[in-house]
Design a protein around this motif. Structure first.
Motif, PDB file in Angstrom:
ATOM      1  N   ASP A 111       0.891  -1.194   0.318  1.00  0.00           N
ATOM      2  CA  ASP A 111      -0.098  -0.492  -0.166  1.00  0.00           C
ATOM      3  C   ASP A 111       1.016   1.347   0.312  1.00  0.00           C
ATOM      4  O   ASP A 111       0.392   2.835  -0.597  1.00  0.00           O
ATOM      5  N   THR A 171       1.135  -5.752   9.248  1.00  0.00           N
ATOM      6  CA  THR A 171       1.506  -5.275   8.098  1.00  0.00           C
ATOM      7  C   THR A 171       1.971  -7.166   7.017  1.00  0.00           C
ATOM      8  O   THR A 171       1.374  -7.693   6.350  1.00  0.00           O
ATOM      9  N   ASN A 198      -1.347  -8.779   6.996  1.00  0.00           N
ATOM     10  CA  ASN A 198      -2.073  -8.141   5.660  1.00  0.00           C
ATOM     11  C   ASN A 198      -1.515  -8.496   4.324  1.00  0.00           C
ATOM     12  O   ASN A 198      -2.143  -7.957   3.407  1.00  0.00           O
ATOM     13  N   ILE A 226      -3.979 -10.375   2.985  1.00  0.00           N
ATOM     14  CA  ILE A 226      -5.827  -9.927   2.865  1.00  0.00           C
ATOM     15  C   ILE A 226      -5.700  -8.997   1.764  1.00  0.00           C
ATOM     16  O   ILE A 226      -5.433  -8.007   1.876  1.00  0.00           O
ATOM     17  N   SER A 279      -8.441  -3.681   0.771  1.00  0.00           N
ATOM     18  CA  SER A 279      -7.673  -2.741   1.830  1.00  0.00           C
ATOM     19  C   SER A 279      -8.875  -2.026   2.580  1.00  0.00           C
ATOM     20  O   SER A 279      -7.849  -1.573   3.583  1.00  0.00           O
ATOM     21  N   ARG A 318      -7.815  -4.166   5.721  1.00  0.00           N
ATOM     22  CA  ARG A 318      -6.862  -3.781   6.449  1.00  0.00           C
ATOM     23  C   ARG A 318      -6.899  -2.687   7.165  1.00  0.00           C
ATOM     24  O   ARG A 318      -5.977  -3.195   8.272  1.00  0.00           O
ATOM     25  N   ARG A 319      -7.184  -1.354   6.699  1.00  0.00           N
ATOM     26  CA  ARG A 319      -7.588  -0.397   7.511  1.00  0.00           C
ATOM     27  C   ARG A 319      -8.423  -0.214   8.629  1.00  0.00           C
ATOM     28  O   ARG A 319      -7.590  -0.117   9.716  1.00  0.00           O
TER      29      ARG A 319
END
Length: 518
Positions: free
Chosen positions: A121, A395, A398, A401, A404, A407-408
């Motif tokens: 990201d 992370t 993540n 995953i 997004s 993840r956030r």
């Protein structure tokens, strides 16, 4: 709950872990041919020659981020606790574990650089034990086991840095503030939580920027104050060193029979303070932009010296030279008092109070306020560093995953957890806070030290390669394929994208097939 924490703490921090930490330090010292001594010129050189990029911080910035995590309450309250329960001799064993731990730190941080990745990201470099435990054996039949091992470490690190360890830092702040200004622990805890929330919402770059400005300034001021105390008490310097050394080896009549507890408390607080082998430093090491992993290994090895030999020693000298401490039997404040400074107020609690009284002995009214401010800044930047480590390990998960938004959402849950831990830690009894912290440190230390003993090979190859290139007059560039190191995907792509750095002619490729950074 207290009984459960004590039992769990006793299991994790058994003599076996103390032996493992010391044995690992001795072993890595031998196999690296005393890298912590012969590598000092390279350590200092890398601090001033650090590189920087859009995705990676410089070696110096990485060091400051690392010191933000290392320089905290452990350097003040932790040293006082070690002296209270292990006697002055515990200081010597803190020095010992720092010297040995520097070699351990070189190995783990070099591994972090070898197996680092880029965040999908943000493009920022991410790495640490979870990453190198998984990737080093990904090409072998042991891959499933090592993946599970990496996942277990990441979970343990998230729990330790998101909840256990921040509580200790907050507890140290609230205790010092209450002692200095009479402000309740609840008010301090809530205030810390609010400020922390504002900064972590700004992300990793805001955290790194804040820590890089505050830590060097506060550490320098703290060490200068300690030197002033030593200068005032210059005639006591030989006695201070004599007391530390004789107590460390059971040669002091006043502290005879304390060898075992001196080693235990010195090693325990030394590991908590300098974090060598604990697995926290590699996360910061991986964030740096360098041309060779060993370069950051040198920088992080030096961080151990700054933390323990400078800052922790400053605390010890303030306490011992002013005679503002007491030593207990049975490793508990409930035990009989074995020694007590003649001028130490009877109501002074173990922890920052020893340092505050030591400073106050020479600068009336100054000690409590200065120590409270120092702990506030040290502890707060340490909590920020812990958050960064927790986010780095989140992370790690993540990567698997795809959504997004999910993840956030997970990152926001982490932020809330850290804020809650600060409030709980600030308002808890210090014994409970330290017990939780010891459990977190001990668990990650067990997992990481065993891991780097298994994975040491690539780090040793990188060290040898660094010195060979340097001897040939080159600026070392890391080529994992030439060393037979697999799964170092970041460095493989780096060589493919920058062949000129390795003495090769650039390869012309169609635009659509050119490698793309993750």
């Amino acid at each position: 709950m207290a009984a459960l924490l004590d039992w769990l703490n006793g299991v994790i921090w058994s003599p076996a872990l103390v032996f493992l930490c010391l044995a690992a330090g001795v072993y890595f010292t031998i196999v690296t041919k005393f890298i912590q001594i012969r590598g000092i010129p390279d350590m200092l050189k890398q601090l001033v020659r650090g590189e920087r990029s859009e995705n990676g911080v410089s070696s110096f910035e990485s060091l400051m981020m690392s010191l933000a995590g290392r320089v905290g309450v452990g350097n003040i309250a932790g040293v006082a606790t070690a002296i209270a329960f292990g006697g002055p001799g515990a200081v010597f064993w803190m020095w010992t574990v720092a010297l040995l731990g520097s070699a351990t730190s070189f190995i783990e941080c070099t591994l972090a650089q070898i197996y680092k990745e880029q965040d999908k990201d943000t493009g920022e470099y991410r790495g640490g034990p979870a990453y190198y435990i998984e990737k080093a054996y990904a090409h072998t039949k042991a891959a499933p086991f090592m993946l599970i091992y990496g996942v277990v470490f990441a979970v343990a690190m998230i729990l330790a840095t998101a909840y256990f360890l921040p509580g200790i830092q907050a507890n140290g702040v609230s205790s010092a503030v209450e002692n200095a200004w009479g402000i309740s622990t609840t008010i301090t805890g809530v205030t810390l939580a609010v400020v922390l929330a504002v900064i972590v919402v700004g992300g990793v770059k805001r955290i790194a920027s804040f820590a890089s400005m505050v830590v060097p300034f506060m550490a320098a001021i703290y060490i200068i104050i300690a030197f002033i105390i030593l200068f005032i008490n210059y005639q006591d310097i030989p006695e201070v060193f004599s007391l530390i050394f004789t107590s460390a080896f059971n040669l002091n009549a006043g502290f005879g029979g304390m060898l075992g507890v001196a080693i235990m408390w010195g090693v325990r607080r030394g590991i908590y303070s300098n974090e060598a082998g604990q697995g926290t430093g590699p996360q910061h090491a991986a964030a740096a932009e360098v041309s060779h992993p060993a370069k950051q290994g040198f920088v992080q090895a030096f961080a151990v010296y700054v933390d323990t030999l400078f800052v922790c020693s400053a605390t010890a000298f303030i306490i011992i030279s002013t005679d503002m401490y007491r030593v207990f039997e049975g490793e508990s404040e409930d035990g009989a008092i074995r020694y007590e400074g003649q001028m130490l107020p009877s109501d002074t609690a173990v922890g920052p109070g020893f340092v505050q009284e030591g400073l106050d002995a020479h600068f009336s009214g100054f000690g409590p306020s200065f120590v409270a401010l120092a702990i506030m800044f040290f502890a707060f930047t340490t909590v920020l560093a812990y958050y960064y480590m927790a986010e780095t390990n989140l992370t790690y998960f993540n990567r698997w995953i795809p959504n997004s938004k999910v993840r956030r959402g997970i990152i926001w849950v982490l932020r809330v957890l850290v804020v809650i831990s600060v409030v709980v830690g600030a308002t808890s009894a210090s014994g409970a806070a330290w017990a939780l912290g010891d459990i977190g440190v001990g668990a990650t230390a067990w997992l990481n030290i065993i891991g780097i003993i298994i994975l040491q090979g690539p780090a040793l190859k990188a060290m040898k390669d660094y010195y060979e290139q340097k001897k040939a007059g080159k600026d070392p560039q890391f080529d994992p394929e030439a060393l037979g190191i697999k799964n170092a995907t970041f460095w493989e792509k780096r060589k493919l994208q920058n062949p000129e750095l390795y003495g090769n002619a650039p390869v012309s490729r169609p635009a659509e097939t050119a490698p793309v950074q993750e």
